[in-house]
Every structure is written in structure tokens, then in C-alpha cells.
Design a protein around this motif. Structure first.
Motif, PDB file in Angstrom:
ATOM      1  N   GLU A 142      68.884  38.224  33.357  1.00 39.95           N
ATOM      2  CA  GLU A 142      68.840  38.956  32.099  1.00 39.95           C
ATOM      3  C   GLU A 142      67.501  39.706  32.067  1.00 39.95           C
ATOM      4  OE1 GLU A 142      69.263  38.319  27.258  1.00 39.95           O
ATOM      5  OE2 GLU A 142      69.402  36.613  28.623  1.00 39.95           O
ATOM      6  N   ILE A 143      67.472  40.860  32.706  1.00 44.80           N
ATOM      7  CA  ILE A 143      66.244  41.613  32.885  1.00 44.80           C
ATOM      8  C   ILE A 143      65.930  42.417  31.631  1.00 44.80           C
ATOM      9  CG2 ILE A 143      65.020  43.322  34.281  1.00 44.80           C
ATOM     10  CD1 ILE A 143      65.675  40.788  35.799  1.00 44.80           C
ATOM     11  N   VAL A 144      64.706  42.263  31.146  1.00 43.23           N
ATOM     12  CA  VAL A 144      64.212  43.044  30.012  1.00 43.23           C
ATOM     13  C   VAL A 144      62.988  43.822  30.487  1.00 43.23           C
ATOM     14  CG1 VAL A 144      63.074  42.923  27.761  1.00 43.23           C
ATOM     15  CG2 VAL A 144      65.090  41.521  28.225  1.00 43.23           C
ATOM     16  N   THR A 145      62.939  45.100  30.143  1.00 41.88           N
ATOM     17  CA  THR A 145      61.802  45.945  30.496  1.00 41.88           C
ATOM     18  C   THR A 145      61.202  46.539  29.235  1.00 41.88           C
ATOM     19  OG1 THR A 145      62.814  46.510  32.638  1.00 41.88           O
ATOM     20  CG2 THR A 145      61.005  47.910  31.858  1.00 41.88           C
ATOM     21  N   LEU A 146      59.930  46.250  29.008  1.00 40.95           N
ATOM     22  CA  LEU A 146      59.192  46.794  27.871  1.00 40.95           C
ATOM     23  C   LEU A 146      58.208  47.849  28.369  1.00 40.95           C
ATOM     24  CD1 LEU A 146      58.350  43.425  26.057  1.00 40.95           C
ATOM     25  CD2 LEU A 146      60.348  44.893  25.723  1.00 40.95           C
ATOM     26  N   HIS A 147      57.898  48.802  27.507  1.00 40.34           N
ATOM     27  CA  HIS A 147      57.073  49.939  27.914  1.00 40.34           C
ATOM     28  C   HIS A 147      55.786  49.982  27.103  1.00 40.34           C
ATOM     29  CE1 HIS A 147      60.304  51.794  30.354  1.00 40.34           C
ATOM     30  NE2 HIS A 147      61.094  51.218  29.456  1.00 40.34           N
ATOM     31  N   CYS A 148      54.772  50.649  27.683  1.00 38.78           N
ATOM     32  CA  CYS A 148      53.514  50.843  26.964  1.00 38.78           C
ATOM     33  C   CYS A 148      53.678  52.004  25.983  1.00 38.78           C
ATOM     34  CB  CYS A 148      52.373  51.118  27.945  1.00 38.78           C
ATOM     35  SG  CYS A 148      52.468  52.734  28.759  1.00 38.78           S
ATOM     36  N   GLY A 149      52.598  52.332  25.278  1.00 41.96           N
ATOM     37  CA  GLY A 149      52.681  53.384  24.278  1.00 41.96           C
ATOM     38  C   GLY A 149      52.404  54.783  24.800  1.00 41.96           C
ATOM     39  N   ILE A 150      52.188  54.928  26.113  1.00 42.97           N
ATOM     40  CA  ILE A 150      51.917  56.239  26.690  1.00 42.97           C
ATOM     41  C   ILE A 150      53.232  56.973  26.910  1.00 42.97           C
ATOM     42  CG2 ILE A 150      50.885  57.476  28.632  1.00 42.97           C
ATOM     43  CD1 ILE A 150      49.099  54.999  29.075  1.00 42.97           C
ATOM     44  N   ASP A 151      53.312  58.196  26.436  1.00 44.87           N
ATOM     45  CA  ASP A 151      54.542  58.982  26.554  1.00 44.87           C
ATOM     46  C   ASP A 151      54.949  59.153  28.020  1.00 44.87           C
ATOM     47  OD1 ASP A 151      54.668  59.289  23.831  1.00 44.87           O
ATOM     48  OD2 ASP A 151      53.709  61.266  23.823  1.00 44.87           O
ATOM     49  N   ASN A 152      56.229  58.940  28.281  1.00 42.53           N
ATOM     50  CA  ASN A 152      56.833  59.168  29.597  1.00 42.53           C
ATOM     51  C   ASN A 152      56.236  58.287  30.693  1.00 42.53           C
ATOM     52  OD1 ASN A 152      58.482  61.303  28.537  1.00 42.53           O
ATOM     53  ND2 ASN A 152      56.705  62.666  28.681  1.00 42.53           N
ATOM     54  N   CYS A 153      55.619  57.164  30.322  1.00 44.27           N
ATOM     55  CA  CYS A 153      55.072  56.234  31.313  1.00 44.27           C
ATOM     56  C   CYS A 153      56.113  55.168  31.631  1.00 44.27           C
ATOM     57  CB  CYS A 153      53.794  55.580  30.795  1.00 44.27           C
ATOM     58  SG  CYS A 153      53.081  54.387  31.959  1.00 44.27           S
ATOM     59  N   ASN A 154      56.406  54.991  32.894  1.00 44.55           N
ATOM     60  CA  ASN A 154      57.393  53.999  33.320  1.00 44.55           C
ATOM     61  C   ASN A 154      56.760  52.842  34.097  1.00 44.55           C
ATOM     62  OD1 ASN A 154      59.757  55.284  32.254  1.00 44.55           O
ATOM     63  ND2 ASN A 154      59.552  56.820  33.887  1.00 44.55           N
ATOM     64  N   THR A 155      55.436  52.727  34.008  1.00 47.21           N
ATOM     65  CA  THR A 155      54.740  51.636  34.686  1.00 47.21           C
ATOM     66  C   THR A 155      54.804  50.367  33.843  1.00 47.21           C
ATOM     67  OG1 THR A 155      53.209  53.209  35.696  1.00 47.21           O
ATOM     68  CG2 THR A 155      52.539  50.912  35.676  1.00 47.21           C
ATOM     69  N   HIS A 156      55.023  49.243  34.491  1.00 48.72           N
ATOM     70  CA  HIS A 156      55.044  47.965  33.791  1.00 48.72           C
ATOM     71  C   HIS A 156      54.626  46.863  34.756  1.00 48.72           C
ATOM     72  CE1 HIS A 156      59.206  48.772  35.277  1.00 48.72           C
ATOM     73  NE2 HIS A 156      58.958  47.617  35.877  1.00 48.72           N
ATOM     74  N   TYR A 157      54.285  45.719  34.202  1.00 47.80           N
ATOM     75  CA  TYR A 157      53.950  44.552  35.010  1.00 47.80           C
ATOM     76  C   TYR A 157      55.208  43.715  35.204  1.00 47.80           C
ATOM     77  CZ  TYR A 157      52.150  39.994  36.325  1.00 47.80           C
ATOM     78  OH  TYR A 157      51.930  38.806  36.975  1.00 47.80           O
ATOM     79  N   GLU A 158      55.522  43.390  36.440  1.00 45.02           N
ATOM     80  CA  GLU A 158      56.723  42.598  36.734  1.00 45.02           C
ATOM     81  C   GLU A 158      56.339  41.130  36.860  1.00 45.02           C
ATOM     82  OE1 GLU A 158      60.599  42.523  39.753  1.00 45.02           O
ATOM     83  OE2 GLU A 158      59.138  44.163  39.828  1.00 45.02           O
ATOM     84  N   TYR A 159      56.820  40.345  35.904  1.00 46.79           N
ATOM     85  CA  TYR A 159      56.494  38.921  35.878  1.00 46.79           C
ATOM     86  C   TYR A 159      57.504  38.133  36.691  1.00 46.79           C
ATOM     87  CZ  TYR A 159      55.543  34.210  34.186  1.00 46.79           C
ATOM     88  OH  TYR A 159      55.240  32.865  34.116  1.00 46.79           O
ATOM     89  N   LYS A 160      56.975  37.239  37.551  1.00 44.01           N
ATOM     90  CA  LYS A 160      57.834  36.349  38.332  1.00 44.01           C
ATOM     91  C   LYS A 160      57.316  34.926  38.171  1.00 44.01           C
ATOM     92  CE  LYS A 160      59.381  39.705  41.801  1.00 44.01           C
ATOM     93  NZ  LYS A 160      60.776  39.684  41.324  1.00 44.01           N
ATOM     94  N   PHE A 161      58.207  34.022  37.784  1.00 44.45           N
ATOM     95  CA  PHE A 161      57.835  32.623  37.596  1.00 44.45           C
ATOM     96  C   PHE A 161      57.594  31.955  38.937  1.00 44.45           C
ATOM     97  CE2 PHE A 161      59.263  28.138  37.343  1.00 44.45           C
ATOM     98  CZ  PHE A 161      58.265  27.660  36.503  1.00 44.45           C
ATOM     99  N   ASN A 162      56.492  31.165  39.004  1.00 43.44           N
ATOM    100  CA  ASN A 162      56.152  30.413  40.205  1.00 43.44           C
ATOM    101  C   ASN A 162      55.638  29.053  39.759  1.00 43.44           C
ATOM    102  OD1 ASN A 162      54.799  29.272  42.441  1.00 43.44           O
ATOM    103  ND2 ASN A 162      54.375  31.296  43.319  1.00 43.44           N
ATOM    104  N   GLU A 163      56.311  27.989  40.173  1.00 45.54           N
ATOM    105  CA  GLU A 163      55.938  26.644  39.735  1.00 45.54           C
ATOM    106  C   GLU A 163      54.516  26.275  40.115  1.00 45.54           C
ATOM    107  OE1 GLU A 163      58.815  23.272  39.766  1.00 45.54           O
ATOM    108  OE2 GLU A 163      59.999  24.647  40.994  1.00 45.54           O
ATOM    109  N   GLU A 164      54.031  26.769  41.251  1.00 45.18           N
ATOM    110  CA  GLU A 164      52.730  26.366  41.759  1.00 45.18           C
ATOM    111  C   GLU A 164      51.599  27.257  41.263  1.00 45.18           C
ATOM    112  OE1 GLU A 164      53.082  26.225  45.964  1.00 45.18           O
ATOM    113  OE2 GLU A 164      54.573  24.612  45.962  1.00 45.18           O
ATOM    114  N   ASN A 165      51.925  28.354  40.627  1.00 47.78           N
ATOM    115  CA  ASN A 165      50.915  29.304  40.170  1.00 47.78           C
ATOM    116  C   ASN A 165      51.135  29.552  38.682  1.00 47.78           C
ATOM    117  OD1 ASN A 165      48.963  31.303  39.960  1.00 47.78           O
ATOM    118  ND2 ASN A 165      50.307  32.902  40.756  1.00 47.78           N
ATOM    119  N   ILE A 166      50.330  28.908  37.841  1.00 41.88           N
ATOM    120  CA  ILE A 166      50.542  28.990  36.404  1.00 41.88           C
ATOM    121  C   ILE A 166      49.932  30.286  35.892  1.00 41.88           C
ATOM    122  CG2 ILE A 166      50.116  27.901  34.176  1.00 41.88           C
ATOM    123  CD1 ILE A 166      50.172  25.224  35.569  1.00 41.88           C
ATOM    124  N   LEU A 167      50.798  31.252  35.672  1.00 39.68           N
ATOM    125  CA  LEU A 167      50.424  32.586  35.206  1.00 39.68           C
ATOM    126  C   LEU A 167      51.198  32.848  33.921  1.00 39.68           C
ATOM    127  CD1 LEU A 167      48.907  35.279  35.973  1.00 39.68           C
ATOM    128  CD2 LEU A 167      51.092  36.023  36.939  1.00 39.68           C
TER     129      LEU A 167
END
Length: 221
Positions: A3-28
Motif C-alpha cells: 500500500e504505497i503512499v507518496t507525499l510531496h514537499c511544498g515546492i511546485d512541480n517537485c517530485n523528489t521524496h525520501y523513500e522509507y524502508k523498514f529494517n529490523e536491525e536499523n532503527i530509523l
């Protein structure tokens, strides 16, 4: 099923985002705001005044440029309301911080720039040297060794913690939390933020006395 959700920043026409991936060993953890029925309409725009409890359900507001699979687990940060509203400035704020392992229960609202999600808290982690992270390579001290004398870096010393902030003209930056215990110190958490990311990571990086002096870390302050 994803269930992929993509949120955007407030800059017009910007498609850059941070892709979060869950990792049990790396608490981020993703920076987020917490509410529930009891906190609604209260002080600080209804922000949750008490730490989330394992097994309880809450409403999360996420408003960073983010791509995430809501059918996977994810970590989210909690701060007490003053710190969440005004920024991390005090030892009280540091001590209030929790990393909360969340499972989505329901999507309340999705817009272009934010998501409201009902979650159940599966686990929580305080930020301290007992978080069981394996000791890491000196990636953070390598950065600090280079940047500590920069005009963009500042340090604040508290009784049990020190906090180093690197703010590059409000475009990007890092915050490091250093725990001071038994006359020793460790970097125990790192915040990385820019226009498209705002995350906290648990770390466990020991500092030597030479580094403490170089960074301006004072004990017993």
C-alpha cells in the motif's frame, strides 16, 4: 500486498521524496505528530501530552516528502508537545523522545502533502546507550571532525546530554544527541533533515577524550 503512499514537499512541480524502508536491525524513524481522542482540542494543537503506550492506538500526522509502504511496519518519533511544536531545545525534550514501532490500522486521510493514519504501537525504544545497537563505524565523528569548526555548527551542553546541530542555511542539516554517563560519552541518535526528509536514527558511537574536547562536550553542566 503493498500500500504505497507518496507525499510531496511544498515546492511546485517537485517530485523528489525520501523513500522509507523498514529494517529490523536499523532503527530509523520518521518525524511525525501524535494525537488521540483524549488529546484532541487540548494544548499545543491537540498534540499527545503523554508517551505512546505499546498496544494502544493513535492518530499520526506525517507531513514530509515521503514514499512509504503502509502495509509494512515503520518507526515514528514521539516528542512531548512543547518540543514537537517549538523544536528540540532542552534536556526535557531529549528525555521525552521515543522511537515507536507502528503498524497501520486505518488510513484516515491522504493528501498531496500529508497523511493522517491510525496506528497501533508495537514497540518503543528510548534513546540511550542501552538501545542494543551494535557499535558502528565512525561515520558521524568523521563528519564532525571536518565540520565542527564551521559557522553552521553549534553545541549545547546539558547535565546528561550534549546536542550538536549542523544547520546549512535552513536547507539541510543534522542533529546529534550525545549521552554523557560515567564520564564517558556516545552519539546515541542522529537527525537528518532537508526539504524532503526528516528522520531520526538510533546510533551507538563512542567518543574519545580528544573528540570530546574538539567538539566542546562538557560533563556535569
Amino acid at each position: 500486498m503493498q500500500e504505497i503512499v507518496t507525499l510531496h514537499c511544498g515546492i511546485d512541480n517537485c517530485n523528489t521524496h525520501y523513500e522509507y524502508k523498514f529494517n529490523e536491525e536499523n532503527i530509523l524513524a520518521i518525524c511525525s505528530q501524535w494525537r488521540n481522542e483524549e488529546s484532541e482540542g487540548g494544548d499545543w494543537a491537540g498534540l499527545l501530552p503523554k508517551s505512546p503506550i505499546i498496544g494502544e492506538k493513535y492518530e499520526l500526522l506525517i507531513n514530509t516528502a515521503l514514499k512509504i509502504d503502509l502495509n509494512d511496519f515503520f518507526w515514528a518519533t514521539y516528542f512531548e508537545p512543547y518540543t514537537e511544536h517549538e523544536g528540540l531545545e532542552t534536556e526535557i525534550g531529549i528525555k521525552s523522545m521515543l522511537m515507536c514501532l507502528c503498524r497501520k490500522k486505518n488510513v484516515i486521510e491522504i493528501s498531496k502533502h500529508y497523511a493522517k493514519i491510525e496506528v497501533e504501537v508495537i514497540n518503543t525504544k528510548e534513546i540511550n546507550s542501552n538501545n542494543n545497537n551494535e557499535q558502528e563505524t565512525n561515520t558521524r565523528t568523521e563528519f564532525l571532525n571536518t565540520e565542527i569548526d564551521s559557522q553552521y555548527v553549534s553545541i549545547e551542553n546539558f547535565m546528561s546530554y550534549s546536542m550538536i546541530k549542523a544547520n546549512y542555511q535552513s536547507e539541510c542539516g543534522w542533529t546529534y544527541i550525545i549521552e554523557k554517563k560515567n564520564d564517558k560519552s556516545r552519539i546515541i541518535a542522529e537527525n537528518h533533515w532537508d526539504f524532503h526528509r526528516d528522520t531520526w536514527q538510533l546510533t551507538n558511537e563512542k567518543l574519545n577524550k580528544e573528540q570530546e574536547i574538539k567538539y566542546g562536550i562538557l560533563h556535569g553542566v
